[in-house]
Write a protein that holds these residues in place. Structure first.
Motif, PDB file in Angstrom:
ATOM      1  N   LEU A   1       0.860  -1.197   0.000  1.00 20.17           N
ATOM      2  CA  LEU A   1       0.000   0.000   0.000  1.00 20.17           C
ATOM      3  C   LEU A   1       0.891   1.239   0.000  1.00 20.17           C
ATOM      4  O   LEU A   1       1.927   1.266   0.672  1.00 20.17           O
ATOM      5  N   LEU A   2       0.454   2.250  -0.745  1.00 23.85           N
ATOM      6  CA  LEU A   2       1.127   3.561  -0.710  1.00 23.85           C
ATOM      7  C   LEU A   2       0.169   4.540  -0.049  1.00 23.85           C
ATOM      8  O   LEU A   2      -0.999   4.619  -0.437  1.00 23.85           O
ATOM      9  N   ALA A   3       0.651   5.273   0.949  1.00 24.71           N
ATOM     10  CA  ALA A   3      -0.192   6.271   1.638  1.00 24.71           C
ATOM     11  C   ALA A   3       0.383   7.658   1.353  1.00 24.71           C
ATOM     12  O   ALA A   3       1.512   7.962   1.746  1.00 24.71           O
ATOM     13  N   LEU A   4      -0.405   8.477   0.649  1.00 27.42           N
ATOM     14  CA  LEU A   4       0.048   9.822   0.271  1.00 27.42           C
ATOM     15  C   LEU A   4      -0.678  10.864   1.110  1.00 27.42           C
ATOM     16  O   LEU A   4      -1.909  10.862   1.192  1.00 27.42           O
ATOM     17  N   SER A   5       0.098  11.761   1.700  1.00 26.92           N
ATOM     18  CA  SER A   5      -0.473  12.799   2.556  1.00 26.92           C
ATOM     19  C   SER A   5      -0.355  14.161   1.885  1.00 26.92           C
ATOM     20  O   SER A   5       0.714  14.529   1.392  1.00 26.92           O
ATOM     21  N   VAL A   6      -1.472  14.885   1.872  1.00 26.27           N
ATOM     22  CA  VAL A   6      -1.469  16.240   1.300  1.00 26.27           C
ATOM     23  C   VAL A   6      -2.341  17.139   2.160  1.00 26.27           C
ATOM     24  O   VAL A   6      -3.521  16.872   2.350  1.00 26.27           O
ATOM     25  N   THR A   7      -1.738  18.179   2.693  1.00 23.55           N
ATOM     26  CA  THR A   7      -2.485  19.112   3.541  1.00 23.55           C
ATOM     27  C   THR A   7      -2.997  20.296   2.736  1.00 23.55           C
ATOM     28  O   THR A   7      -4.165  20.654   2.819  1.00 23.55           O
ATOM     29  N   MET A   8      -2.123  20.890   1.931  1.00 23.16           N
ATOM     30  CA  MET A   8      -2.496  22.146   1.282  1.00 23.16           C
ATOM     31  C   MET A   8      -3.228  21.910  -0.034  1.00 23.16           C
ATOM     32  O   MET A   8      -2.786  21.116  -0.870  1.00 23.16           O
ATOM     33  N   ILE A   9      -4.289  22.673  -0.236  1.00 22.04           N
ATOM     34  CA  ILE A   9      -5.063  22.533  -1.469  1.00 22.04           C
ATOM     35  C   ILE A   9      -4.200  22.894  -2.682  1.00 22.04           C
ATOM     36  O   ILE A   9      -4.329  22.281  -3.741  1.00 22.04           O
ATOM     37  N   PHE A  10      -3.258  23.832  -2.499  1.00 20.43           N
ATOM     38  CA  PHE A  10      -2.416  24.163  -3.657  1.00 20.43           C
ATOM     39  C   PHE A  10      -1.470  23.020  -4.037  1.00 20.43           C
ATOM     40  O   PHE A  10      -0.813  23.070  -5.072  1.00 20.43           O
ATOM     41  N   ASN A  11      -1.394  21.993  -3.232  1.00 16.68           N
ATOM     42  CA  ASN A  11      -0.586  20.821  -3.586  1.00 16.68           C
ATOM     43  C   ASN A  11      -1.410  19.705  -4.246  1.00 16.68           C
ATOM     44  O   ASN A  11      -0.862  18.653  -4.576  1.00 16.68           O
ATOM     45  N   VAL A  12      -2.686  19.941  -4.438  1.00 20.52           N
ATOM     46  CA  VAL A  12      -3.526  18.902  -5.054  1.00 20.52           C
ATOM     47  C   VAL A  12      -3.064  18.558  -6.476  1.00 20.52           C
ATOM     48  O   VAL A  12      -3.060  17.378  -6.842  1.00 20.52           O
ATOM     49  N   PRO A  13      -2.624  19.542  -7.298  1.00 22.71           N
ATOM     50  CA  PRO A  13      -2.113  19.157  -8.613  1.00 22.71           C
ATOM     51  C   PRO A  13      -0.945  18.164  -8.515  1.00 22.71           C
ATOM     52  O   PRO A  13      -0.842  17.239  -9.323  1.00 22.71           O
ATOM     53  N   ALA A  14      -0.098  18.333  -7.510  1.00 20.23           N
ATOM     54  CA  ALA A  14       1.017  17.390  -7.323  1.00 20.23           C
ATOM     55  C   ALA A  14       0.485  16.008  -6.937  1.00 20.23           C
ATOM     56  O   ALA A  14       1.046  14.982  -7.323  1.00 20.23           O
ATOM     57  N   LEU A  15      -0.592  15.984  -6.175  1.00 20.55           N
ATOM     58  CA  LEU A  15      -1.207  14.689  -5.825  1.00 20.55           C
ATOM     59  C   LEU A  15      -1.756  14.004  -7.077  1.00 20.55           C
ATOM     60  O   LEU A  15      -1.556  12.805  -7.286  1.00 20.55           O
ATOM     61  N   ARG A  16      -2.446  14.785  -7.906  1.00 17.93           N
ATOM     62  CA  ARG A  16      -2.980  14.216  -9.167  1.00 17.93           C
ATOM     63  C   ARG A  16      -1.851  13.630  -9.996  1.00 17.93           C
ATOM     64  O   ARG A  16      -1.941  12.516 -10.508  1.00 17.93           O
ATOM     65  N   ASN A  17      -0.763  14.405 -10.100  1.00 22.45           N
ATOM     66  CA  ASN A  17       0.372  13.975 -10.908  1.00 22.45           C
ATOM     67  C   ASN A  17       1.006  12.700 -10.330  1.00 22.45           C
ATOM     68  O   ASN A  17       1.251  11.736 -11.057  1.00 22.45           O
ATOM     69  N   ALA A  18       1.228  12.709  -9.023  1.00 16.74           N
ATOM     70  CA  ALA A  18       1.875  11.545  -8.393  1.00 16.74           C
ATOM     71  C   ALA A  18       1.002  10.306  -8.537  1.00 16.74           C
ATOM     72  O   ALA A  18       1.485   9.211  -8.852  1.00 16.74           O
ATOM     73  N   THR A  19      -0.285  10.475  -8.344  1.00 11.47           N
ATOM     74  CA  THR A  19      -1.213   9.341  -8.434  1.00 11.47           C
ATOM     75  C   THR A  19      -1.180   8.742  -9.844  1.00 11.47           C
ATOM     76  O   THR A  19      -1.076   7.522 -10.015  1.00 11.47           O
ATOM     77  N   ALA A  20      -1.239   9.628 -10.846  1.00 18.01           N
ATOM     78  CA  ALA A  20      -1.245   9.146 -12.228  1.00 18.01           C
ATOM     79  C   ALA A  20       0.061   8.419 -12.535  1.00 18.01           C
ATOM     80  O   ALA A  20       0.061   7.337 -13.142  1.00 18.01           O
ATOM     81  N   ARG A  21       1.176   8.998 -12.088  1.00 14.86           N
ATOM     82  CA  ARG A  21       2.468   8.384 -12.416  1.00 14.86           C
ATOM     83  C   ARG A  21       2.669   7.055 -11.683  1.00 14.86           C
ATOM     84  O   ARG A  21       3.214   6.105 -12.236  1.00 14.86           O
ATOM     85  N   VAL A  22       2.222   6.992 -10.434  1.00 15.88           N
ATOM     86  CA  VAL A  22       2.356   5.725  -9.692  1.00 15.88           C
ATOM     87  C   VAL A  22       1.510   4.652 -10.367  1.00 15.88           C
ATOM     88  O   VAL A  22       1.941   3.512 -10.559  1.00 15.88           O
ATOM     89  N   ARG A  23       0.320   5.018 -10.774  1.00 20.90           N
ATOM     90  CA  ARG A  23      -0.556   4.014 -11.410  1.00 20.90           C
ATOM     91  C   ARG A  23       0.046   3.523 -12.720  1.00 20.90           C
ATOM     92  O   ARG A  23       0.015   2.326 -13.019  1.00 20.90           O
TER      93      ARG A  23
ATOM     94  N   HIS B   1       3.218   3.567 -13.528  1.00 15.52           N
ATOM     95  CA  HIS B   1       4.466   2.850 -13.223  1.00 15.52           C
ATOM     96  C   HIS B   1       4.208   1.433 -12.709  1.00 15.52           C
ATOM     97  O   HIS B   1       4.984   0.523 -12.981  1.00 15.52           O
ATOM     98  N   THR B   2       3.128   1.288 -11.945  1.00 22.14           N
ATOM     99  CA  THR B   2       2.857  -0.016 -11.328  1.00 22.14           C
ATOM    100  C   THR B   2       1.728  -0.754 -12.060  1.00 22.14           C
ATOM    101  O   THR B   2       1.211  -1.747 -11.556  1.00 22.14           O
ATOM    102  N   ALA B   3       1.329  -0.240 -13.202  1.00 25.19           N
ATOM    103  CA  ALA B   3       0.220  -0.801 -13.979  1.00 25.19           C
ATOM    104  C   ALA B   3      -1.021  -0.990 -13.099  1.00 25.19           C
ATOM    105  O   ALA B   3      -1.751  -1.989 -13.221  1.00 25.19           O
ATOM    106  N   GLY B   4      -1.223  -0.029 -12.212  1.00 25.09           N
ATOM    107  CA  GLY B   4      -2.428  -0.035 -11.371  1.00 25.09           C
ATOM    108  C   GLY B   4      -2.447  -1.116 -10.316  1.00 25.09           C
ATOM    109  O   GLY B   4      -3.476  -1.349  -9.676  1.00 25.09           O
ATOM    110  N   SER B   5      -1.309  -1.767 -10.072  1.00 21.11           N
ATOM    111  CA  SER B   5      -1.336  -2.906  -9.138  1.00 21.11           C
ATOM    112  C   SER B   5      -1.160  -2.491  -7.671  1.00 21.11           C
ATOM    113  O   SER B   5      -1.373  -3.300  -6.771  1.00 21.11           O
ATOM    114  N   LEU B   6      -0.748  -1.238  -7.428  1.00 19.68           N
ATOM    115  CA  LEU B   6      -0.480  -0.802  -6.049  1.00 19.68           C
ATOM    116  C   LEU B   6      -1.632   0.063  -5.543  1.00 19.68           C
ATOM    117  O   LEU B   6      -1.880   1.145  -6.081  1.00 19.68           O
ATOM    118  N   PRO B   7      -2.353  -0.403  -4.511  1.00 21.90           N
ATOM    119  CA  PRO B   7      -3.417   0.453  -3.974  1.00 21.90           C
ATOM    120  C   PRO B   7      -2.847   1.733  -3.354  1.00 21.90           C
ATOM    121  O   PRO B   7      -1.773   1.711  -2.753  1.00 21.90           O
TER     122      PRO B   7
END
Ligand code: B12
Length: 226
Positions: free
Chosen positions: A154-176, A178-184
């Motif tokens: 499992l990967l647990a991503l923490s984001v507090t600031m709303i201005f960091n949400v684009p980085a969350l979107r980017n990281a989520t897309a890249r992790v998926r 990279h791992t072919a969607g196999s990592l929750p």
């Protein structure tokens, strides 16, 4: 009628008020005495102390800071005390039997609020997960490298600031990708609580409003007890 054990339980609201006072006075020894001697040693679990005393005091520090009742230096002093308190609880608390599941916990790129992620990492660790805690502001490229090496469940991503949400979107897309969607992916933190629809939009495998809920959801998702 309440049992003796129930009667002996510490009043965490009182401990919290005194802990906040100690934070505001920069009294590190008193803050530690409160969380360890007045709360933990009297029967509160590490997680209860973390959530009901430390987390709530940190949120109150944020309120005082927002209304300019305390300076940023006082916020830093208070947060440094809470970091120390977490470390002492981690050291004192019993860890549940290992459940064999590994979790990588990270703040996404740009996110400086690592205290929430650290609390989450400690809670998962004490609950028996094998945790790799990466701290604040983790560049997505190096996150991917850690995932390759550690092969977490499992990967647990923490984001507090709303201005960091684009980085969350980017990281989520890249992790998926990279791992072919196999990592929750679990997602949480202030931004997720303030933007109700975000977890669903990003198809978070797990989301939770606090560390207790995350531990429960992660156990359910990965099929481990209790
Ligand atoms: C300490 C602090 C800082 C410190 C962080 C230190 C550190 N090492 O973490 C510093 C000084 C760096 C900081 C900076 C800033 N901060 Co600040 N900060 C705080 C403060 C006071 C406490 C944070 C904290 O420890 N909370 C306690 C934790 C335990 O609670 P929590 O975050 O809710 O975490 C729980 C859940 O969210 C969940 N969770 C967390 N992560 C995850 C992950 C997963 C996967 C899951 C499922 C769940 C989960 O579980 C956690 C534990 O139960 C908050 C106030 C607040 N209300 O939180 C402001 C606050 C978050 N900050 C704020 C602001 C404005 C800023 C700055 C923009 C200030 C500035 N002008 O520079 C910067 C932005 C920095 C950045 N780029 O990220 C605002 C945000 C307002 C908003 N709605 O956007 C707040 C709310 C203060 C306020 N009231 O105005 N901050």
């Amino acid at each position: 009628m309440a049992s003796a054990a129930t009667e002996a339980r510490p009043d965490l609201a009182t401990v919290r008020a005194r802990y906040l006072e100690a934070q505001l006075h920069g009294n590190r020894r008193e803050a530690l005495r409160l969380v360890i001697d007045e709360a933990f040693a009297r029967g509160a679990s590490a997680l209860e102390v973390e959530l009901e005393v430390i987390q709530e005091a940190q949120r109150e520090i944020g309120r005082l800071w927002q209304e300019n009742s305390i300076t940023i230096a006082e916020e830093h002093m208070a947060t440094a005390i809470s970091n120390m308190a977490l470390a002492h609880l981690y050291d004192h608390a019993p860890r549940e039997r290992s459940n064999g599941k590994k979790v990588v916990v990270a703040c996404i790129e740009g996110e400086l609020h690592d205290f929430p992620a650290r609390l989450v990492a400690d809670a998962l660790d004490l609950a028996g997960f094998d945790v790799r805690y990466l701290g604040a502001n983790v560049p997505t490229d190096s996150l991917l490298a850690v995932l390759d090496r550690e092969k977490p469940d499992l990967l647990a991503l923490s984001v507090t600031m709303i201005f960091n949400v684009p980085a969350l979107r980017n990281a989520t897309a890249r992790v998926r990708e990279h791992t072919a969607g196999s990592l929750p992916i679990a997602m949480g933190g202030g931004a997720l609580s303030w933007m109700n629809a975000l977890a669903a939009e990003l198809q978070a495998d797990v989301t939770a409003c606090d560390a207790r809920e995350l531990v429960e959801s992660a156990r359910r998702l990965l099929g481990v007890g209790p």
